[in-house]
Design an enzyme around this catalytic site. Sequence first.
Site, PDB file in Angstrom:
ATOM      1  CD  GLU A   1     -16.056   3.374   1.505  1.00 23.56           C
ATOM      2  OE1 GLU A   1     -15.236   4.267   1.196  1.00 23.56           O
ATOM      3  OE2 GLU A   1     -16.181   2.957   2.666  1.00 23.56           O
TER       4      GLU A   1
ATOM      5  CD  GLU B   1     -10.711   6.837   5.114  1.00 28.57           C
ATOM      6  OE1 GLU B   1     -11.757   6.507   5.711  1.00 28.57           O
ATOM      7  OE2 GLU B   1     -10.293   6.219   4.108  1.00 28.57           O
TER       8      GLU B   1
ATOM      9  CD  GLU C   1     -15.382   4.779   6.576  1.00 26.06           C
ATOM     10  OE1 GLU C   1     -16.402   4.221   6.112  1.00 26.06           O
ATOM     11  OE2 GLU C   1     -14.230   4.484   6.216  1.00 26.06           O
ATOM     12  CG  ASN C   2     -12.691   3.450  12.876  1.00 25.81           C
ATOM     13  OD1 ASN C   2     -13.360   2.527  12.458  1.00 25.81           O
ATOM     14  ND2 ASN C   2     -11.365   3.454  12.810  1.00 25.81           N
TER      15      ASN C   2
ATOM     16  CB  ALA D   1      -7.438   5.359   6.036  1.00 23.26           C
TER      17      ALA D   1
END
Length: 856
Positions: free
Chosen positions: A319, A297, A263-264, A261
Site C-alpha cells: 500500500e 490502483e 486493485e483486483n 477502490a
Amino acid sequence: MNASTYRLPAHASPNYYDVHIDARLGREEFTGSVNITLDLHTEKDTIELHARDLTIADAQLKIGEKTHIAAVTSDPDNERIVLKFSQELPAGRAELLINFAGKVSQTLRGLYLAQNRPEQLLCTQCEAIEARAIFPCFDEPMFKAQFAFEVTTAPDAIVLANGPLLSVIDGESSRTWKFVPTKKMSSYLVALVIGDVAGTEEKVVNDIPLRVWAMRGKEQMGSFALDYTARLLPWYEDYFGVPYHYDKYDQVAVPGFAAGAMENSGLVLFRQELLIMAPGSTSWRQEKSIAHVIAHEFAHMWFGNLVTMQWWDDLWLNEAFAEWMSYRVISDISPEYRMWDDFQGGKNYALTVDSLESTHPIYSPVETPAQARELFDAITYTKGCAVLRMLENFLGQEAFRAGLRNYMKEFSEGNARGGDLWRHLQAASNQPVVQIMESWIMQSGYPCIQVNLEVADDQPQLHVSQQRFFSNPQVTKENKQLWLVPLVIRYADDEGVHVLRHVLADNEERLSLNVTGKLKWCYANAEEIGFYRQNPDSELLAKLLEHIDQLNPSEQMGLLADQWALTHNGKQKIAHFLDVLAALVSKSDNYNLLFEIVNRLHTLERMVEDTEDATALDHFRRWVKDMFKTWLDTLGFGSRPDESPEVAQQRVATIDAMATLAHHPETVARARELAEREAADPKTVDANLATMLVTIDAQFGDVETFKKHVDVYQARKAAGFPPQEVTRYVYSFPAFRAPEQVAQTLSLLDEGISPREAVIPTLGRMFGARHSQIAAWEYFKANWSLIKDMGSGALFEAAGKLPFSMRAEVVEFGDAHVKGEADMAYAKALENMDLLAEFQARVKDDLIKWLTNVKL
C-alpha cells in the site's frame, strides 16, 4: 480465532481453480462448485483450506483415475474446513472438487449486494480474507494460482471477471458467462461484477484493452478515467521496465463499496465518486482525487499483484508503494496538480497518529484476521509512502528505479518480503538501505529535530538533535530511540538559496552553514520530504515568519503543522501558536495552507465552545472574520473566467471560515442563496464551491431544509446524476444541528436511504461534532455487530472524541465488545480522549485570555 493455527499447513498448494458460481440479483443465496488442481507435497490423510459461512455439500479428490471421498469438518473459529480421507494421499498432482452454497452478504465484503437505491449490483471484495466467503480456497497471499470463472445468472445481467470474456451461453431462464483463466495471482485479488452495467468504448494502449464500466446510463462519465489511465500505462511500463501483465484492464464504478477502490487483477472496483464524473460536476480537488485513486490502483498491478507480499505483515509495502507511486507519476504527467502539496495534509495526520504511545511500527507482525484489517491505516499507507519518498530522495531517482526494476524481474509472478526490496535498492545505490529502512519501519514513532542557531568562528552553525516526538507532554520515560535521518536543509543568504544534505545518525550534531553575508532564513525539512517534525529556536522561527513567502507551499504547511504539534505537547504556548497562525493567514496565498488553517480553526472552535465562555466564543468568531474578510472581499462568491484552480480553492477555504466559523451573517445568507440555486440546478454554481454551499445550508438549516436535502438527494440518485452531485447531499446530513435532524440522519442509515457505504463516513463526521457525537455513540453501540461485520471496527477510534466524562462508559463497552476485534483503535480512542482532556485543561485560561485581548 486461534492465532497459532490461523495459517494453513503447507503440505498442499493450489495451481489452478475452476470456479462456477450461480448468483442472481434478488436471491439471498448463491451456489457453486470449485475444482482445484493441487500439488500435494507430503503424504497426509487431510487437506485443509479456507471457507467461511459456506455450506459444503460434498468434497472429493481425484488422483489419476482414483477418486477419494472426503469427510468434511468445519472449523469456524479458524475459518477453514478440514477434509479427512480414509487413507494417506500420495504426494503429487491431484484435483479437488467441492460443491457449496453461500449467502449474499449485506456488509460490503465477500460476494455482496452493492446498492444505492435504485441502483444495485452483485460484486465482490476479497481483500484481505473474504475470498473464503465466496468459495473454498487457499486464502493466503502465498498461494498464487490461476482462476477460471464461469458465472450463471439472470439473462439480462452483464458479468465481469478478472479475465477476458471467453463465451456466453444462453439457458432457458439464465445465461452463463465463461472467462479466460487469469495469470497467477493471490485469492484476495479475485473479482466479479454481476448486474446492469455498461462500458465506455474500448481504448487499446500498448496492446492492452482499457475500459471503464458503470451503471448503465453513466458509462460516458468514465471518459476522464479512461483517458487518464491511457496516460498512466506507458509511464508505468517504462518506469518498472516490465510490461503490464494481465490481459485487460477494466475499472468499474459500483453503487456500494467499503474502501475507496480495490486493485483486483484486471478488474478494479471503485466507489462511484472516485472513478466517474461529468464535465462541470466535479471540483478540481475531486478531479485530482479521481486521478490519484486511479494511479494508486493501477500501480498495484505491478507492485502487489505481479509481485505480492508473502504475508499480511508486509501489507505496508504494497500500500505504501502504490500510494507513493501514485503521487510520483501524477507529479510527472500532471505537474499542475501539485500533488505533493496535497499530500501534506495526509502526512500531518499520519504524524499525529504516530505521535501516540499506542501507535505501531510500519512493519507489524500479523497472526489473525482482525490484526490484518487494522493495518489498513495511516501508518501503513501514508507514513509508509512518506518513508519511501524520503528514501528515493536520499538515493536518487535513477538508483531507486534501477533497484526496483531488478526486484520486479526477480520476483515476477511470485512473492517477496520487504527485505528483498531493500537488498536490491542497496545493491543499486551502494548506500546502507537496509540499515536506514530498519530504523524507520521496525520501530514506532519518529523524531522531532531540535534546530538551534549558533555562531562559531564568525560563521552560523546549526546544533541539531533528535528525540522521539510524543503528543503526550507527560511522557517522562527516557526514550533512547534513534533514526538515521536524511536531513535536507534549505537556507538563504545574500547570494540566494542553498541546500545542505546530511544524515543525522547520532543524538546531536553541529552542522556548519556556508553563509555569505547574512543568514536570512533556514528550514530544516526541504520540501517537507522528511517524516519528522522540527522545532526551530525562536530566532530561526522569527526569520521563517519574516520570509514566509520564500517557503514553498509544502514547507508553509509543515511549519504550521509542526507549531500546532509542539503546542499540543506543551513545548509551545497556545498564544504563540495563535500568533503564528494569524501571521500565516496574512502572508501566504497557498490554498492548501488556507485549508489547513481553517481545519485548525475548527479544532479551536470546539475547544472554545467547550469552555462555555460566551465572550471568548464571540471574540473567536470576530477574530476569524477579521482574518478572512479581506480574502472574501477580494475573491467574492463567483468564479472568474480567467482564474486559476488555485484561486477557486482559496474561495472555498475563505467561505468556509467566514460562514461556518465566523457565522458572518452576510456570508451565510449569500451561501444559502447559492445553495438554493444549486438544489434547483447544480450547473448554476461553481462545482468547486458546491459542496461547501450545501454544507453551510445544512449547518444553518431547519427541518424544512433537511427535508429539501433528502428530496434532492433521492431525486438525483433516481435520475442518475453524476455521483459528485449526489454525495454532496448525503454527507451534508451530519452538519444539521437540531436534535431532531441528528436523529433523522441516523434513521436514513437504518432505512437504507443513505447507502451502506455511507455508514462509516457519516458516523465519523458525527463523532467529530459536539451536537451529534452522543447520538452517534449510541447508534454505534446499538449497531456494533453490523459495524464489526463490515470490517470497520477501527471506527471505534472516533470514540476518543467523546467528552472525557464518558471515559468509563467507553471502557466498559470496549472491554466487552472491541477487545480482540479492534485493539489498536481501542487503545487510540482512550489515549486521544486523555490527551484532549489534558490539552484543553492546560490551555483553557491562556486561550480565553488571548481571545479576550486580541485586537479586533
